[in-house]
Design a protein around this motif. Structure first.
Motif, mmCIF file in Angstrom:
data_model
loop_
_atom_site.group_PDB
_atom_site.id
_atom_site.type_symbol
_atom_site.label_atom_id
_atom_site.label_comp_id
_atom_site.label_asym_id
_atom_site.label_seq_id
_atom_site.Cartn_x
_atom_site.Cartn_y
_atom_site.Cartn_z
ATOM 1 N N UNK A 28 14.860 -5.081 8.207
ATOM 2 C CA UNK A 28 13.456 -5.148 7.680
ATOM 3 C C UNK A 28 13.112 -3.946 7.213
ATOM 4 N N UNK A 29 13.240 -2.864 7.869
ATOM 5 C CA UNK A 29 12.918 -1.336 7.397
ATOM 6 C C UNK A 29 13.648 -0.999 6.426
ATOM 7 N N UNK A 30 15.010 -1.435 6.277
ATOM 8 C CA UNK A 30 15.878 -0.708 5.574
ATOM 9 C C UNK A 30 15.672 -1.616 4.164
ATOM 10 N N UNK A 31 15.330 -2.613 4.134
ATOM 11 C CA UNK A 31 14.950 -3.621 2.999
ATOM 12 C C UNK A 31 13.777 -2.962 2.238
ATOM 13 N N UNK A 32 12.733 -2.642 3.184
ATOM 14 C CA UNK A 32 11.443 -2.189 2.653
ATOM 15 C C UNK A 32 11.812 -0.860 1.863
ATOM 16 N N UNK A 33 12.268 0.047 2.597
ATOM 17 C CA UNK A 33 12.845 1.345 2.158
ATOM 18 C C UNK A 33 13.412 1.294 0.634
ATOM 19 N N UNK A 34 14.295 0.274 0.603
ATOM 20 C CA UNK A 34 15.158 0.209 -0.624
ATOM 21 C C UNK A 34 14.497 -0.685 -1.749
ATOM 22 N N UNK A 87 5.748 -0.870 1.802
ATOM 23 C CA UNK A 87 6.780 0.386 1.563
ATOM 24 C C UNK A 87 6.957 0.941 2.921
ATOM 25 N N UNK A 88 7.979 1.823 2.896
ATOM 26 C CA UNK A 88 8.319 2.595 3.999
ATOM 27 C C UNK A 88 7.505 3.853 3.996
ATOM 28 N N UNK A 89 6.924 4.198 5.142
ATOM 29 C CA UNK A 89 6.152 5.475 5.468
ATOM 30 C C UNK A 89 7.124 6.588 5.486
ATOM 31 N N UNK A 90 6.562 7.821 5.484
ATOM 32 C CA UNK A 90 7.351 9.002 6.029
ATOM 33 C C UNK A 90 8.250 8.905 7.237
ATOM 34 N N UNK A 91 7.410 8.526 8.171
ATOM 35 C CA UNK A 91 7.939 8.360 9.478
ATOM 36 C C UNK A 91 8.963 7.204 9.369
ATOM 37 N N UNK A 92 9.107 6.214 8.615
ATOM 38 C CA UNK A 92 9.879 5.174 8.523
ATOM 39 C C UNK A 92 11.093 5.620 7.911
ATOM 40 N N UNK A 93 11.010 6.500 6.860
ATOM 41 C CA UNK A 93 12.078 7.266 6.130
ATOM 42 C C UNK A 93 12.960 8.060 7.204
ATOM 43 N N UNK A 94 12.131 8.648 7.615
ATOM 44 C CA UNK A 94 12.520 9.673 8.857
ATOM 45 C C UNK A 94 13.640 8.768 10.047
ATOM 46 N N UNK A 95 12.923 7.655 10.399
ATOM 47 C CA UNK A 95 13.764 6.625 11.183
ATOM 48 C C UNK A 95 15.133 6.506 10.840
ATOM 49 N N UNK A 96 15.314 6.317 9.418
ATOM 50 C CA UNK A 96 16.438 6.141 8.709
ATOM 51 C C UNK A 96 17.505 7.201 8.540
ATOM 52 N N UNK A 158 25.965 5.565 -1.879
ATOM 53 C CA UNK A 158 25.953 6.796 -1.319
ATOM 54 C C UNK A 158 24.544 6.761 -0.118
ATOM 55 N N UNK A 159 23.896 5.675 -0.150
ATOM 56 C CA UNK A 159 22.910 5.381 0.669
ATOM 57 C C UNK A 159 21.611 5.874 0.445
ATOM 58 N N UNK A 160 21.351 5.969 -1.158
ATOM 59 C CA UNK A 160 20.320 6.242 -1.483
ATOM 60 C C UNK A 160 19.220 4.979 -1.851
ATOM 61 N N UNK A 161 19.843 3.860 -1.747
ATOM 62 C CA UNK A 161 18.860 2.796 -2.097
ATOM 63 C C UNK A 161 18.372 2.856 -3.484
ATOM 64 N N UNK A 162 19.199 3.109 -4.259
ATOM 65 C CA UNK A 162 18.714 3.187 -5.664
ATOM 66 C C UNK A 162 18.583 2.008 -6.719
ATOM 67 N N UNK A 163 17.874 1.977 -7.486
ATOM 68 C CA UNK A 163 17.773 0.915 -8.454
ATOM 69 C C UNK A 163 17.104 1.297 -9.820
#
Length: 237
Positions: A28-34, A87-96, A158-163
């Motif tokens: 879920x966190x990955x999808x929210x971040x992406x 959306x993912x917070x800064x802490x959430x991004x750091x988790x990934x 490359x893992x940037x969850x880009x669109x």
């Protein structure tokens, strides 16, 4: 032997509910971040879960300050309560982001202290130039919009969850990166973000504008890309 039975002498693997919940929450966190800002209903459709189950995971992630509700305002003319989008917070991004950010930050601090700030900028430009050369081979579309889509695909790989998202009423698109492996390094060294934007401009043949970055507190790195190409430059990849 009947399908689904365990062969004699072998133990059936045990999946603890807590482990399954943890993996689902991470997904879920990955999808929210992406994909953020994204609603619980959209996440549920992607994961094949009920909206109630997804909201439970979102509530726990919100309690841990890993996701937050994105306030986009109430659309004009819409009635009722708008769907909450996350959306993912800064802490959430750091988790990934893995565990190497501190080491990378220390290395760049050492470079800055020994060789000066210009050395950090040169490092950022050379690092991103190598990335640009690698991506250049994948960008062969005839127009800016096509190349932007190809760039997003390369970044996503490359893992940037880009669109890429169109900007209604304009002749531009936005490249959104929901994850950045060097986010926490870039918080102290924004030269990395600046060099990346310069590489995007050369790859796309269009003057780009950074609207937000994860390192700067945005929920995504957002780059505005006009679809009218800029004049070619000698240093184009």
């Amino acid at each position: 032997m009947a399908a689904g039975t365990t062969p004699p002498g072998m133990l059936r693997p045990v999946v603890h509910p807590a482990d399954a919940d943890g993996r689902t929450r991470e997904r879920v966190l990955e999808l929210v971040a992406g994909a953020g800002p994204v609603s619980a209903a959209d996440l549920a459709a992607t994961l094949g879960l009920t909206p109630a189950a997804v909201r439970r995971h979102l509530a726990l992630l919100e309690d841990d300050d890993l996701v937050a509700v994105h306030d986009a305002g109430h659309p004009t003319g819409m009635r009722g309560r708008p769907a909450r989008r996350y959306v993912a917070t800064s802490a959430g991004q750091g988790e990934l982001s893995g565990t190497y950010a501190d080491l990378a930050t220390e290395a760049l601090r050492f470079l800055r202290d020994v060789a000066g700030p210009d050395a950090v900028e040169r490092f950022a430009q050379e690092r991103l130039a190598e990335l640009g050369e690698r991506y250049a081979a994948r960008l062969d579309a005839d127009d800016v919009e096509g190349r932007a889509a190809q760039l997003a695909a390369a970044l996503a790989d490359d893992g940037y969850a880009a669109s890429v998202r169109p900007v209604p009423g304009t002749s531009a698109v936005q490249l959104c990166q929901g994850h950045c492996p060097v986010q926490h390094v870039a918080e102290e060294f924004p030269q990395l973000c600046e060099a990346e934007a310069q590489v995007f401009a050369r790859l796309l043949g269009s003057h780009v504008q950074r609207l937000a970055t994860l390192a700067g507190g945005g929920h995504a790195c957002t780059t505005n890309i006009p679809l009218r190409p800029s004049p070619p430059t000698p240093d184009r990849y």
